[in-house]
Design a protein around this motif. Sequence first.
Motif, mmCIF file in Angstrom:
data_model
loop_
_atom_site.group_PDB
_atom_site.id
_atom_site.type_symbol
_atom_site.label_atom_id
_atom_site.label_comp_id
_atom_site.label_asym_id
_atom_site.label_seq_id
_atom_site.Cartn_x
_atom_site.Cartn_y
_atom_site.Cartn_z
ATOM 1 N N HIS A 93 -9.429 2.710 7.198
ATOM 2 C CA HIS A 93 -8.900 1.373 6.986
ATOM 3 C C HIS A 93 -9.952 0.365 7.434
ATOM 4 C CE1 HIS A 93 -5.292 3.924 7.342
ATOM 5 N NE2 HIS A 93 -4.768 3.101 6.446
ATOM 6 N N PHE A 94 -9.991 -0.777 6.749
ATOM 7 C CA PHE A 94 -11.012 -1.778 7.080
ATOM 8 C C PHE A 94 -10.872 -2.222 8.531
ATOM 9 C CE2 PHE A 94 -12.683 -6.142 7.102
ATOM 10 C CZ PHE A 94 -13.972 -5.864 6.680
ATOM 11 N N TYR A 95 -9.659 -2.549 8.944
ATOM 12 C CA TYR A 95 -9.401 -2.804 10.357
ATOM 13 C C TYR A 95 -7.941 -2.534 10.649
ATOM 14 C CZ TYR A 95 -7.041 -7.377 9.780
ATOM 15 O OH TYR A 95 -6.157 -8.375 9.460
ATOM 16 N N THR A 96 -7.682 -2.207 11.923
ATOM 17 C CA THR A 96 -6.338 -1.967 12.420
ATOM 18 C C THR A 96 -6.090 -2.909 13.580
ATOM 19 O OG1 THR A 96 -6.498 0.368 11.803
ATOM 20 C CG2 THR A 96 -4.743 -0.246 13.329
ATOM 21 N N SER A 97 -4.982 -3.613 13.556
ATOM 22 C CA SER A 97 -4.672 -4.584 14.598
ATOM 23 C C SER A 97 -3.880 -3.922 15.715
ATOM 24 C CB SER A 97 -3.891 -5.766 14.025
ATOM 25 O OG SER A 97 -2.595 -5.360 13.631
ATOM 26 N N SER A 98 -3.798 -4.617 16.837
ATOM 27 C CA SER A 98 -3.044 -4.107 17.980
ATOM 28 C C SER A 98 -1.544 -4.073 17.711
ATOM 29 C CB SER A 98 -3.333 -4.974 19.218
ATOM 30 O OG SER A 98 -3.055 -6.343 18.938
ATOM 31 N N GLU A 99 -1.104 -4.746 16.662
ATOM 32 C CA GLU A 99 0.312 -4.721 16.288
ATOM 33 C C GLU A 99 0.637 -3.604 15.305
ATOM 34 O OE1 GLU A 99 0.804 -8.577 14.709
ATOM 35 O OE2 GLU A 99 0.886 -9.586 16.666
ATOM 36 N N GLY A 100 -0.362 -2.817 14.934
ATOM 37 C CA GLY A 100 -0.154 -1.710 14.012
ATOM 38 C C GLY A 100 -0.388 -2.056 12.561
ATOM 39 N N ASN A 101 -0.756 -3.291 12.247
ATOM 40 C CA ASN A 101 -1.031 -3.677 10.864
ATOM 41 C C ASN A 101 -2.402 -3.158 10.447
ATOM 42 O OD1 ASN A 101 1.414 -5.112 10.844
ATOM 43 N ND2 ASN A 101 0.404 -6.926 11.726
ATOM 44 N N ASN B 48 -9.414 -0.405 3.154
ATOM 45 C CA ASN B 48 -10.838 -0.556 2.903
ATOM 46 C C ASN B 48 -11.082 -0.645 1.401
ATOM 47 O OD1 ASN B 48 -13.599 -0.567 2.993
ATOM 48 N ND2 ASN B 48 -13.807 1.290 4.203
ATOM 49 N N PRO B 49 -11.639 -1.748 0.894
ATOM 50 C CA PRO B 49 -11.761 -1.897 -0.569
ATOM 51 C C PRO B 49 -12.780 -0.956 -1.202
ATOM 52 C CG PRO B 49 -12.787 -3.739 0.554
ATOM 53 C CD PRO B 49 -12.086 -2.954 1.619
ATOM 54 N N ARG B 50 -13.835 -0.596 -0.486
ATOM 55 C CA ARG B 50 -14.858 0.335 -0.990
ATOM 56 C C ARG B 50 -15.430 -0.144 -2.333
ATOM 57 N NH1 ARG B 50 -10.989 3.789 1.354
ATOM 58 N NH2 ARG B 50 -11.840 5.025 3.078
ATOM 59 N N PHE B 51 -16.011 -1.327 -2.326
ATOM 60 C CA PHE B 51 -16.544 -1.896 -3.565
ATOM 61 C C PHE B 51 -17.713 -1.092 -4.110
ATOM 62 C CE2 PHE B 51 -14.673 -5.659 -1.396
ATOM 63 C CZ PHE B 51 -13.714 -5.949 -2.343
ATOM 64 N N ARG C 84 -18.350 -9.466 -4.281
ATOM 65 C CA ARG C 84 -16.992 -8.998 -3.989
ATOM 66 C C ARG C 84 -16.830 -8.674 -2.508
ATOM 67 N NH1 ARG C 84 -16.465 -4.856 -9.158
ATOM 68 N NH2 ARG C 84 -16.157 -6.468 -10.762
ATOM 69 N N ARG C 85 -17.852 -8.066 -1.944
ATOM 70 C CA ARG C 85 -17.794 -7.723 -0.521
ATOM 71 C C ARG C 85 -17.730 -8.979 0.349
ATOM 72 N NH1 ARG C 85 -22.467 -4.781 -0.053
ATOM 73 N NH2 ARG C 85 -21.432 -2.883 -0.734
ATOM 74 N N LYS C 86 -18.530 -9.980 -0.006
ATOM 75 C CA LYS C 86 -18.520 -11.222 0.763
ATOM 76 C C LYS C 86 -17.192 -11.949 0.603
ATOM 77 C CE LYS C 86 -20.837 -15.683 1.204
ATOM 78 N NZ LYS C 86 -21.926 -16.568 0.694
ATOM 79 N N ASP C 87 -16.662 -11.991 -0.609
ATOM 80 C CA ASP C 87 -15.396 -12.674 -0.838
ATOM 81 C C ASP C 87 -14.267 -12.034 -0.034
ATOM 82 O OD1 ASP C 87 -13.754 -14.601 -2.601
ATOM 83 O OD2 ASP C 87 -12.776 -12.683 -2.984
ATOM 84 N N PHE C 88 -14.271 -10.706 0.028
ATOM 85 C CA PHE C 88 -13.245 -10.007 0.803
ATOM 86 C C PHE C 88 -13.400 -10.292 2.289
ATOM 87 C CE2 PHE C 88 -11.993 -6.251 3.258
ATOM 88 C CZ PHE C 88 -10.652 -6.164 2.908
ATOM 89 N N SER D 271 -20.834 4.700 3.558
ATOM 90 C CA SER D 271 -19.501 4.163 3.821
ATOM 91 C C SER D 271 -19.550 3.033 4.843
ATOM 92 C CB SER D 271 -18.580 5.279 4.315
ATOM 93 O OG SER D 271 -18.442 6.295 3.339
ATOM 94 N N ILE D 272 -20.410 3.152 5.861
ATOM 95 C CA ILE D 272 -20.517 2.103 6.877
ATOM 96 C C ILE D 272 -21.129 0.844 6.273
ATOM 97 C CG2 ILE D 272 -21.660 1.476 9.029
ATOM 98 C CD1 ILE D 272 -21.404 4.376 9.900
ATOM 99 N N SER D 273 -22.156 0.993 5.452
ATOM 100 C CA SER D 273 -22.768 -0.174 4.817
ATOM 101 C C SER D 273 -21.802 -0.837 3.848
ATOM 102 C CB SER D 273 -24.046 0.249 4.091
ATOM 103 O OG SER D 273 -24.980 0.810 4.990
ATOM 104 N N ASP D 274 -21.008 -0.030 3.158
ATOM 105 C CA ASP D 274 -20.043 -0.587 2.203
ATOM 106 C C ASP D 274 -18.924 -1.337 2.911
ATOM 107 O OD1 ASP D 274 -18.894 -1.142 -0.210
ATOM 108 O OD2 ASP D 274 -17.933 0.803 -0.448
ATOM 109 N N ALA D 275 -18.600 -0.937 4.141
ATOM 110 C CA ALA D 275 -17.527 -1.612 4.878
ATOM 111 C C ALA D 275 -17.939 -3.007 5.334
ATOM 112 C CB ALA D 275 -17.113 -0.771 6.089
#
Length: 414
Positions: A193-201, A205-208, A250-254, A297-301
């Motif tokens: 996942h692109f990021y996970t919050s402390s609230e569980g949200n 990850n778009p993987r452009f 696309r990566r910058k817009d996201f 994968s890390i560069s794409d994120a």
Amino acid sequence: MLVFEAKLRGTDEQYAILDEMIRTARFVRNSCLRYWMDNKGVNKYDLNKYCRVLREQFEWCKKLSAQACQASAERAWSAIARFFDNCKKKVPGKKGFPKFRKHQTPSSVEYKVDGWVLSDDRLTITFRDGFKAGTFKMWGTRDLHFYQKEQIKRVRVVRRADGYYVQFSIKQERNEYHEPTNRMVGIDVGLNHFYTSSEGNKVENPRFLRKAEKALKKAQKRVSRRKKDSKNRLKAIKRLGRTHLKVSRRRKDFAVKTARALVQSADLVAIVDAPAACRRLDLKVRNMVKNHHLAKSISDASWTLFRQWLEYFGKVFDVPVIAVAPHYTSQDCSNCGHEVKKALSTRTHKCPYCGYLDDRDTNAAINILMKALQGLAQLPRGTRKVTPGDEMTLCLDGETQKSKVARRARNPRQ
């Protein structure tokens, strides 16, 4: 400082003149860099004086505005100053020794307050230096009528794979109102996942880059099949460049939209970072990219891009964005504080001491938020106001692993 961008509309002859302007600016920048390499003790002002020597030595260099030549010299000095700064800070690895610009690299020419004229209706721009590029129509969504012409401090012409763009650097502070939400959030970035919050949200990850790999391979094959120095090969190279440009946009817009939404929805955002005192753990992104199994994968994120936009919107909306040390955020239990060792493939946190069960990334995000709040609580009274984008180093200098274990044994919740 605000930067507005618009696409330039002109003829093929005008585009050829823009290419000549960009090549001249690149020549000045590379010549200043060579002058610094060959002469010890050269400073910023010596490079500005060297621009006059270049203009007297090369007639075609006089076509470029004198202030544009100075801007190219300033670019060379910024690369030199960055190298010296990395050496003083003892940045691990390569220090970024200045390199000569080539034709393949993104190219641009920068003007100050001279060499260009903006029309009264703010729809066209005219370059009036020795190259005589003429008047270009500007196509974009930004309205320049809200700003005075005196506020425009720099004008930059940028060449990209899909055409030529003009950028305006406007002297204007950007401050927007933030409605309090009484919500503090910690985030942990990842690959699943692109990021996970402390609230569980979680944000997917778009993987452009992965999605565009098929089109990129097809465009790259077209380049390989064409003969060298042929027009068809140049067309194939431009087509490949436009495909890469789509992925980066696309990566910058996201990253921009995700960072803005996150900052607007919280009063404090805690993120993870590797502080200077603990760089021996090699947790920085550029070190993680050395893993050939995860590099793509890390560069794409684009974690670094997301971090930069988080700090920017934190300053715009006056929301603190705090970076904490990443140590033990994934291993410690957010409920009792005990260390629970787990492999990277283990995606669930299960504490044998208190029985707490949660997602691995959610547990890490909670620990990140707790570290940020703990750092705020340890600040002296009267200095707890944290400006957006500030970094808080919460690891102890010189602390050994043995002393850390002893400290945790005295207070497991630390």
